[in-house]
Structures are given as C-alpha cells and as structure tokens.
Design an enzyme around this catalytic site. Structure first.
Site, PDB file in Angstrom:
ATOM      1  N   GLY A 524       0.933  -1.280  -0.315  1.00  0.00           N
ATOM      2  CA  GLY A 524       0.121  -0.600   0.117  1.00  0.00           C
ATOM      3  C   GLY A 524       1.087   0.880   0.102  1.00  0.00           C
ATOM      4  O   GLY A 524       1.628   1.090   0.243  1.00  0.00           O
ATOM      5  N   PHE A 528       0.818   9.540   4.148  1.00  0.00           N
ATOM      6  CA  PHE A 528       1.974   9.189   4.856  1.00  0.00           C
ATOM      7  C   PHE A 528       2.743   8.373   4.610  1.00  0.00           C
ATOM      8  O   PHE A 528       3.996   8.642   5.879  1.00  0.00           O
ATOM      9  CB  PHE A 528       1.121   7.958   6.205  1.00  0.00           C
ATOM     10  CG  PHE A 528       0.621   6.913   5.744  1.00  0.00           C
ATOM     11  CD1 PHE A 528       1.329   5.529   5.239  1.00  0.00           C
ATOM     12  CD2 PHE A 528      -0.321   7.031   5.575  1.00  0.00           C
ATOM     13  CE1 PHE A 528       0.805   4.735   5.124  1.00  0.00           C
ATOM     14  CE2 PHE A 528      -1.094   5.412   4.381  1.00  0.00           C
ATOM     15  CZ  PHE A 528      -0.682   4.966   4.778  1.00  0.00           C
ATOM     16  N   ASP A 642     -11.010  11.354   8.975  1.00  0.00           N
ATOM     17  CA  ASP A 642      -9.677  11.263   8.476  1.00  0.00           C
ATOM     18  C   ASP A 642     -10.194   9.893   7.606  1.00  0.00           C
ATOM     19  O   ASP A 642      -9.087   8.937   7.045  1.00  0.00           O
ATOM     20  CB  ASP A 642      -8.127  11.490   7.516  1.00  0.00           C
ATOM     21  CG  ASP A 642      -7.691  11.283   7.082  1.00  0.00           C
ATOM     22  OD1 ASP A 642      -8.701  11.152   5.765  1.00  0.00           O
ATOM     23  OD2 ASP A 642      -6.387  10.312   6.291  1.00  0.00           O
TER      24      ASP A 642
END
Length: 835
Positions: A524, A528, A642
């Site tokens: 992934g 971040f 978020d």
C-alpha cells in the site's frame, strides 16, 4: 382470650402475611390488604422496573426505591424516604385505610417515615401500581383516577415521560436534585430546574445560585438526542422526552458532583455509558466573561473572553486579570446614538444565545426581515434572533438590556444579531471584506464551490510556506528520541506497562520481517508513506506502516496515533501491535488484514463482484459501530477526522476495521467540539464547516461516514464521479432521491441481488449524514439505530457539495517548495491558515 381464639387469630394473621408476601412478589399492585416488606419486590408488568428496599454503596441504612429490573447493575431512579432513612431491616410499605401510601420503619412506629400525603373519600378503592415507565401511581376508583404519582416528585433521575416544569394551578414544581453522595441518596446540593421567564430555559443550581444553563427554548440540543415535548399553557409549563427505539434505555441524571449527564445502557458491556454531560469548560459557567461579552471555548491560543460587536471592556487595563467578570460596556459612541442614525446589526453565527430573562418573544411566526425591523424600531432592543419553531417556520426573539452569557456553540448554536451604531457597522463590514483571516475572507469566497477551492489553494500555499519550519521542528524531536532506542520510545510515547499487548520493536526486527522493506513486500501507499507485509519470527503476519520523510504527518501525528489506538479496543478498529522510532524512522506495526482496504474492492471492476449486498451492508453497519465506539463508547471519545474508504481495512471475513488515527482528536473533559486553523483530512470526505471554517466535531465524522456509505452503495468514487459533469456523487444521489429514482445509484454489479428496502434505507441514512447543516445530521448512535431497525426516518435536507468544482481543476495539484506535488483529492494533507 382463650387458647382456641388465640390459635384462630394467629392462623388468620399467618394466612394474611403469606398472601401479602405472595401477591407482592407476583403483582405490580399493592392494595389495602397487602404490604411490601424487606426482601419483597413490586415488579411492573413487563419486568422493566422493580420497587423494594435497598442500601446504596456501603450505607447501613435502608431506603424504599425504584430501579431497572432487567439491568444487572442496580440503578435506582427514585427514592421515597431519601431524607429519612430506616435504621434496620424492618420497613413496611402499604396503603392505609385512609387511602394514603405510607412507609413505616417497623410495625410499632406510630408515625410513618414517609407518605404520599393524600386522603380520599372511599379508601377501600385505592391501590398503588408500579407502571412499566417506572412511575409509581396511587389510583382511586374503578376509573383508576391517579391521586398521586412518583413522577411528580423526581429525585436525581429523569425517565421517559417524566415532566420537568411547573403546574401553574397547583404550584407543584417538578425538578431533579442530586444525591448527597454515592452512599447517601438524601437531597444534595445540586438541582436541575426549568426557568419559565422570558423564553424558557433549564438551569443547573448549586443551592440557590445557578451556574449553568441550556439554550432558551426551542432546544436544539435535546432535539438532536431524542424526541421531546414542550407544553406551555394556562395550566402548566413542562418538558418531557421520549425515544422511538424500545431497545434503547436512556436516562438523564444530576450527579453528586453537579454534572448533568445523559447515559445509555450498553448491554454488551454491562454498564451505563455517558454520551453527553454539562458543564464541560470555563465558558459553561454562567456570565463567565461578564455582560455584553462573548466566550469562545474553542479558543486554545488566547484568552477566551471577548466583547460583543459595539462593546469594549469595562476595565480595559485589567480585562484579563479580572477574568472577564467585569464584562463589557457600549463603546464611546462615535455617532450620537445607536438609535435612529442608520445603525444596524452584526451577526454572530453559531452561538448559545444570551439568557432569556431579558428576552421577549415578539412573535412566534415572524420572518427574519420583519424581526430585524421590529428590533430596529425599538431603541431598547439590543439584539434579536430569528429562531426556527416547529410548525411555525421562524419566530422572533428580542433582547432588552444587557446580553449575558453568549457563547460560541458549534453544534447547538443559533445566529444572534447584535445592535451597533452606524460607524461600528461600517467598520465590521470593512473587516469582513479586507481581512485575510479565515473568518473574514471566506464569507466572500464561499459564494460558489469554485471559490472554495480557490480558498483552499491559498491556504495550501501558506501551509507549504510554513512546512520547512515544521520539518525542522520534527527533525529536532526525532533527534531527541533517536538516542534512547526502545526504552525511550516506550517512555516518550507512553509507559509501555499500561499497554502490555503493545510491543516496541527494533528497526532490525522490522527489516528482517519485511526483507529489508523490499518493494516486493509493499502492499500500500498513501500520503503518510508506504505499507509493507511482514512476518515475525513466530510466524505472525504483520502490516508495517512506514512514514515517509516527506509525509505531511510528523512526530506529533505519529505519537498521537500510537497513544490513541493503543487505548482503543473494538472489533471494528484495526489493532496496533507495536511501534518503532529509531533514527529518522517512524514505523507502526498493525495486525495484517489480508483483504486490504475497502477502496480496492469498491472501485475495481473485477474485485467489486466480491462485495455482495449482504457484505456491503455488514461493512456499512460495522463502520458505523466503529465510529459510534470512538464518539460515545470509548473512554477517550475520539473524532477521527480522516474517515475514507482507503482507511477502512477488511479482514479475512470482510469485516471492516477503521485505521489511520494520526489526525484524530480526543474530546477533552472541558471540550465538546473544536475550532482550528489547521484543516486536516481528505477533500471529498470533509464536511463543509470543517473544510471552509475549520470547525469540527463528531458531526464531521458523520459527514465522512455518509460519503463512505454512498460510495459503498454505488461503487463510485465521490471525488472521481464523472457520470454527470455538473454534479458530484452526493449531488447525483440527491437528484435521484428527489425524482424517486434513488435505487438507480446502486452498483450495477449487484444487479437485482440486493434488498431494495434495505438499500433505500441506507441511501436515506447516507443523505441524512451529508446534509449541509451539521445540526441536521444525526449522531452515530442514531445512525446505528436507523440502520438496524425499521423505524420511520426523517426526510433529508439539501446536502453539501452538490455541484462539482470546475472540471479544469479536477486533477490539479499543489506544488511544494521542493517541487513535489500534494494531490488535493487523493492524499491526506494538512493546510495551515494565516491565523
């Protein structure tokens, strides 16, 4: 008396006591021939409530009370002899021959320790009954006329159907009063009463002094949580509440510390949980900043007190030292007066309006324009509010004299219009047009959706300009941490002994588990950084989240996520296993979830077929329950900030788990919402009040959940929706809903395999969650209840972000100082304002 007669009378007495005992245990009624004694209970028909003797805490005294019968934890909701306890265990309750309900400490007492203090003409027709509402009633005659009821004499608990208010004819006042302590139900120091003057409002009192109040009627804070009725006529004025869901047990109490709390019973946890309480912060103290002032509980950078428009501190030199108590006075007038010289009104949005004792309802059905005229034509009118009233559109409430206790209140506030002179009005208008602060420029910018995006670009530029300073700060923080390795990591983030299941891993362990962070192990990528699959030496699969050096998230966000998620335990939250800080590396180790994130299935034409209707519905409900836990059930009370499909992970059985808590905020004991100059989150999922004004609360998460729900139903991205060039996904669903074609939004891969009733309910819930006004959105408690029941749902109002932004800007990106791009659509970013 001979032995035969004595034996006969004793036999009759034993028969009476036996039948009395038997009836009291099997019935909800006490008649003249029956008693309730120690060890016996009066139980309502459906077993909801019980009446009997109890001793609270470690008390040695006995009291007669009513409590929930089905709840294992004895929760007493009413006490008869709260100020006159029984010393011993020989109490007896009965209906005497005068038709009075009486309680004796023992059989030999001449005077009862408590009584209902009533008398009726035909006593033998009286009986006492415990109702399934928790109300103990004394009724008379065949028509069961109520001559006395416990609901008229509340103790510290408000139940469904119980009234708080005043009977104008009899003078009876119903109000809540706290216990003295957890071990003593005697009348305590704190009370909760309805003040009928002006526009009715509730007050919390300590003794005779009030120290907190609600908004004046009509009450938005109560309408949000449950149904309420308010009656104000010639006979009485009162408030009462009800709940549509029979499975939900909700009460309000005034506890011995002086807090008003709303509690719900959680069967799964076997305990009561608080989902709202007051007062919470300094501004909740009535008159905290003095008259004609405004208190801002969300102002965490400076003093919370300010003067209302047109006013200045009464004691300017020691305004802060006096703690605001001196308040504010009219500014020295630059014009001759504030009346008849082109004066006007300055609007304050989302405020708890001033105390109602100086307010008058001008008209219960009056437009805002007429309300303004009415106030302007009366020189004594200092402010007005145009307030929505059910069935009457809007009413006009006007204040005469000082304005006391005006507070910013994001969730339950109204618009207050304060009277100012002509010059002050012109000055306020100039500020609103020229200031670069968020509150000053956005009222101009938000006239169109395109302007909103222009404002976002400006704020992003300012954020990028300040990013270097932040990165330097973060590097200094990392340098301080790097020398201490795992021991300091545990101390810096939090004492590891508090979280025995949380491991603090070395970088070498992580490198071995992930083949030196091999690209082949990468599963992934996000704003971040990267996520890798790894395997520990014991064979356990893990997910390794490595924050990149260029991430918008810094050491503070990293620490925030570790501290938060280590304390949160729920089946619909991802489990944090460990962390690592070494050198400049910041790494989080999670449980490995084999199916990845929800977006990988929803927006992939091949994989979306794996999401049957039942799986999608279970995913929606699971996400809702996870958010409900964050908002109301966890000990921290968290706003995620978020929520999006890429942050919803799926386990092997496709159960959803909420992840990525780096941007989350906890609700502290003295705060219920926040206002920030740092807007963080992902555009497309952010609520309008947060994206534009920096105001966020649990309702911001509700909006994000609504977007996720609609994406899950449709299989279409909110940001990437292209079916209608002029509409967003939210707008497209809204148009279909208005046309009665809502089911057309359902993902075509489902064909006819979905439950149409369930689908329509989900669509309606989704639209309720994305309504433009945060006040209109349901709480997550209501969302969960609406998804899992067949109750009637309210009609949704206009959603936010109905129309798309300019297509030419749909793929725009913001460039950093180093030339890197930050997508405003697909990556979580932080935007700093000029504040």
């Amino acid at each position: 008396m001979d032995d035969a007669k004595r034996l006969f009378l004793n036999s009759l007495l034993m028969i009476h006591l036996f039948t009395s005992s038997f009836c009291s245990r099997t019935s909800d009624i006490v008649t003249i021939n029956q008693t309730i004694k120690e060890g016996q209970l009066l139980i309502s028909k459906e077993n909801h409530f019980a009446l009997g003797f109890f001793s609270p805490g470690n008390s040695r005294y006995r009291y007669l009370g009513i409590w929930f019968h089905k709840i294992p934890e004895q929760t007493v909701v009413w006490v008869a002899n709260r100020d006159n306890p029984i010393n011993g265990s020989s109490g007896v309750l009965s209906v005497n021959h005068h038709g009075n309900l009486v309680l004796y400490g023992d059989h030999n007492q001449i005077f009862p320790v408590w009584s209902a203090n009533v008398s009726v003409e035909v006593a033998d027709a009286c009986e006492a009954q415990l109702l399934d509402t928790g109300n103990l009633v004394l009724v008379h005659g065949r028509n069961k006329r109520i001559v006395w009821q416990s609901f008229n004499y509340p103790t510290n608990t408000l139940l469904q159907g119980m009234k708080i208010g005043v009977n104008k004819k009899t003078g009876l006042e119903r109000f809540l009063t706290s216990w003295r302590s957890a071990h003593d139900p005697g009348t305590g120091d704190y009370s909760f009463r309805l003040n009928p003057s002006g526009s009715p409002e509730f007050y919390l009192y300590k003794g005779a002094k009030h120290y907190w109040r609600t908004n004046p009627w009509p009450w938005r804070e109560y309408a949000e949580a449950f149904n309420y009725s308010f009656v104000n006529n010639l006979e009485e004025i009162y408030f009462a509440f009800s709940i549509d869901y029979s499975s939900v047990i909700l009460i309000a109490i005034v506890d011995e510390s002086g807090l008003l709390k709303r509690l719900t019973w959680h069967e799964s946890d076997g305990q009561w949980k608080e989902y709202w309480s007051a007062p919470k912060h300094k501004c909740d103290s009535i008159g905290r900043c003095g008259p004609n002032s405004l208190c801002d509980p969300y102002n965490i950078t400076s003093y919370e007190c300010a003067c209302l428009p047109g006013y200045e501190p009464k004691f300017p030199r020691d305004w802060h030292l006096r703690d605001g108590s001196g308040g504010c006075i009219r500014k020295r007038l630059k014009s001759s007066s504030v009346c008849g010289h082109e004066e006007g009104f300055v609007k304050l949005s989302m405020v708890k309006i001033p105390v109602a004792s100086a307010a008058v309802w001008v008209d219960m059905s009056m437009s805002q324009m007429d309300c303004e005229k009415e106030c302007k034509n009366n020189c004594s009118c200092s402010a007005y509010a145009s307030i929505p009233i059910a069935g009457k559109e809007t009413g006009c409430l006007a204040w005469y004299g000082e304005l006391i206790d005006t507070i910013y209140h994001i969730d339950y506030g109204y618009d207050l219009h304060v009277r100012v002179d002509a010059i002050e009005l012109a000055e306020e208008a100039r500020k609103s047009h020229s200031s670069l602060k968020m509150e000053g420029m956005l009222p101009i910018l938000v006239s169109s959706v395109a302007s909103v995006w222009f404002a976002i670009a400006i704020f992003a530029y300012l954020w990028l300009r300040r990013r270097r300073v932040k990165n330097k700060r973060n590097r200094r923080s990392i340098d301080l941490l790097s020398g201490y390795k795992d021991t300091l990591i545990a101390n810096e983030v939090e004492d590891s002994s508090k979280h025995p299941d949380l491991a603090f891993l070395s970088l070498s362990t992580i490198l071995v588990a992930t083949d030196n962070l091999s690209p082949a192990k990468k599963i992934g990528q996000g704003g971040f950084g990267s996520v890798y699959k790894g395997q520990l030496r014991n064979g356990q699969d893990i997910a390794v989240k490595r924050l990149s050096k260029n991430s918008g998230q810094g050491i503070e966000e990293f620490k925030n996520e570790v501290m938060l998620i280590a304390k949160l335990q729920h089946r619909n939250l991802v489990k944090l296993l460990g962390c690592c800080i070494q050198g400049e590396e910041r790494i989080l180790i999670y449980e490995y979830l084999p199916n990845g994130s929800l977006d990988l299935f929803l927006f992939d034409h091949t994989r979306k077929s794996c999401l049957s209707w039942s799986k999608r519905f279970n995913i929606i409900v699971g996400i809702a329950r996870g958010i409900l836990y964050l908002h109301e059930d966890s000990r921290l009370r968290v706003i995620h900030r978020d929520l999006k499909c890429s942050n919803i992970l799926l386990d092997a059985e496709m159960n959803p788990k909420i992840s990525d808590f780096g941007l989350a905020k906890t609700l502290k004991g003295d705060q219920i919402q926040y206002k920030t100059s740092r807007v963080v989150g992902t555009y497309g999922y952010m609520s309008p009040e947060y994206a534009v004004f920096g105001k966020f609360s649990t309702k911001s998460d509700v909006f994000s959940f609504g977007v996720i729900l609609l994406e899950t139903l449709s299989g279409k991205k909110s940001n990437g929706f292209i079916q209608d060039p002029s509409l967003s996904l939210i707008g497209h669903v809204w148009e279909l809903w208005r046309q009665g074609k809502a089911l057309e939004i359902i993902d075509s891969s489902l064909k006819d395999s979905y439950n149409s009733d369930e689908a329509l309910r989900c669509i309606q819930v989704g639209l309720l969650c994305v309504q433009e006004d945060a006040l209109d959105r349901p709480t997550m408690l209501k969302v969960v209840l609406m998804l899992n029941s067949e109750i009637a749902l309210p009609s949704p109002k206009q959603p936010a972000f109905v129309f798309r932004k300019s297509r030419s800007n749909s793929n725009s990106s913001l460039m950093g100082d180093d030339g890197s791009a930050c997508s405003i659509n697909d990556v979580t970013i932080t935007v700093g304002s000029t504040r």
